[in-house]
Design a protein around this motif. Sequence first.
Motif, short mmCIF file in Angstrom:
data_model
loop_
_atom_site.label_atom_id
_atom_site.label_comp_id
_atom_site.label_asym_id
_atom_site.label_seq_id
_atom_site.Cartn_x
_atom_site.Cartn_y
_atom_site.Cartn_z
N GLN A 39 -5.38 22.53 -3.61
CA GLN A 39 -4.46 21.67 -2.84
C GLN A 39 -3.09 22.35 -2.70
OE1 GLN A 39 -5.21 18.96 -1.28
NE2 GLN A 39 -7.06 18.16 -2.23
N LYS A 43 -0.60 22.54 0.44
CA LYS A 43 0.78 22.01 0.36
C LYS A 43 1.78 23.09 0.75
CE LYS A 43 -0.17 18.33 -2.94
NZ LYS A 43 0.08 17.74 -4.25
N SER A 211 -2.58 12.69 -11.46
CA SER A 211 -2.53 13.64 -10.35
C SER A 211 -2.24 12.92 -9.04
CB SER A 211 -3.88 14.38 -10.25
OG SER A 211 -4.93 13.45 -10.27
N LEU A 212 -1.74 11.69 -9.12
CA LEU A 212 -1.51 10.91 -7.89
C LEU A 212 -0.05 10.54 -7.67
CD1 LEU A 212 -4.67 9.11 -8.72
CD2 LEU A 212 -4.33 9.86 -6.38
N GLY A 213 0.70 10.32 -8.74
CA GLY A 213 2.11 9.95 -8.61
C GLY A 213 2.27 8.51 -8.13
N SER A 234 1.48 15.63 -9.82
CA SER A 234 1.84 15.47 -8.40
C SER A 234 3.26 14.95 -8.26
CB SER A 234 0.86 14.53 -7.71
OG SER A 234 -0.30 15.24 -7.39
#
Length: 331
Positions: A39, A43, A211-213, A234
């Motif tokens: 990812q 990004k 890992s999502l925030g 994240s």
Amino acid sequence: MRAFTFSTYKTSLREADIPEPIMGEHDVLVQVQAAGVNQLDEKIRIGEFKQILPYKLPLTLGHDVAGTVLRVGAAVRGFRPGDEVYARPRDHRIGTFAERIAVDEADVAPKPSSISMEEAGSLPLVALTAWQALVEIGNVQRGQKVLIHAGSGGVGSIAIQLAKHLGAEVATTVSASNAAFARELGADHTIDYRNEDFEQLLSGYDFVLDSLGGENLEKSLRILGPCGIAVGISGPPTPDFARSAGLNPVLRLAIAGLSGKIRKQAKRLGVDYRFLFMRASGEQLREISALIERRAIKPIVGRVFPFDETVRALESLRDGGLRGKAVISSR
Ligand SMILES: NC(=O)c1ccc[n+]([C@@H]2O[C@H](COP(=O)([O-])OP(=O)(O)OC[C@H]3O[C@@H](n4cnc5c(N)ncnc54)[C@H](OP(=O)(O)O)[C@@H]3O)[C@@H](O)[C@H]2O)c1
């Protein structure tokens, strides 16, 4: 040599003919046989990291490599031509979506002999992330309760296995269709994040890998017990991270602002929030190799793309639905 690069943020990768890598005396030149797709590549392509990682464009993407050493610099002691290796080249020296790459020997480890090149290429970035979160920051101990978010993804699928190896009781959030897969990896509890609220089901946890925030991170803080730790990968980034990354005062101030709310929430709850931006480490990769050879951790390769289809491989991250990693193979 052939490589996949982009010249302007948000434009697609394209194949280019670029100069051969320049070798430093501590570098090993690796013939790339497999490259994991992350990812982070996407990004960077869309410009999300241009403040933190100000790369000059055009840039060859790719943060994971497995392959064979072709040549070594004059000061290299640990590797010889012909060695099979894997690595997450350090920031500012990425570029594994290419035929060859020069990597500092400190970032390289011998490839575990029990796995394929594609499996080895899938590992460095996600396995180092899991290691740095669970071992280095979390110091996760036997019997502790650990929540790994996104357990079917690249990071999550390795983090579940590492947490089990460390002796933790592991919960994970996954789609219902991935629950059995997560249990095979060792998860003790699976939570279907589309239909269940993990905050209602879990409490007294020692460690969370988030890992999502956003709201997911806020809820993660609330399921921790006293002195529990949530590691966010994240974001939001913290002042500690900004300092260690050597960012300028303006960026530092901006980053302090970004994480102010979550840091206050953590303080009020008596728990710790830490942001992790993983780093290259050949030494830690060797520790991970030992776990691979002992079958404590197995790489999860969801899909292999030929080198010619590197653009498609990166696009596949946006489609989702993959278990583990997408890997580009040059064989
Ligand atoms: N800071 C760092 O050093 C660092 C290092 C590595 C990765 N990261 C970041 O961490 C994130 C994850 O990386 P990755 O490589 O593991 O990504 P990935 O392989 O693309 O996995 C993403 C997974 O997220 C799951 N998911 C989506 N929404 C979810 C939700 N609400 N709750 C739980 N799971 C959910 C999906 O699972 P299902 O298919 O089961 O729905 C999918 O498998 C990315 O944002 C990446 O940039 C940061």
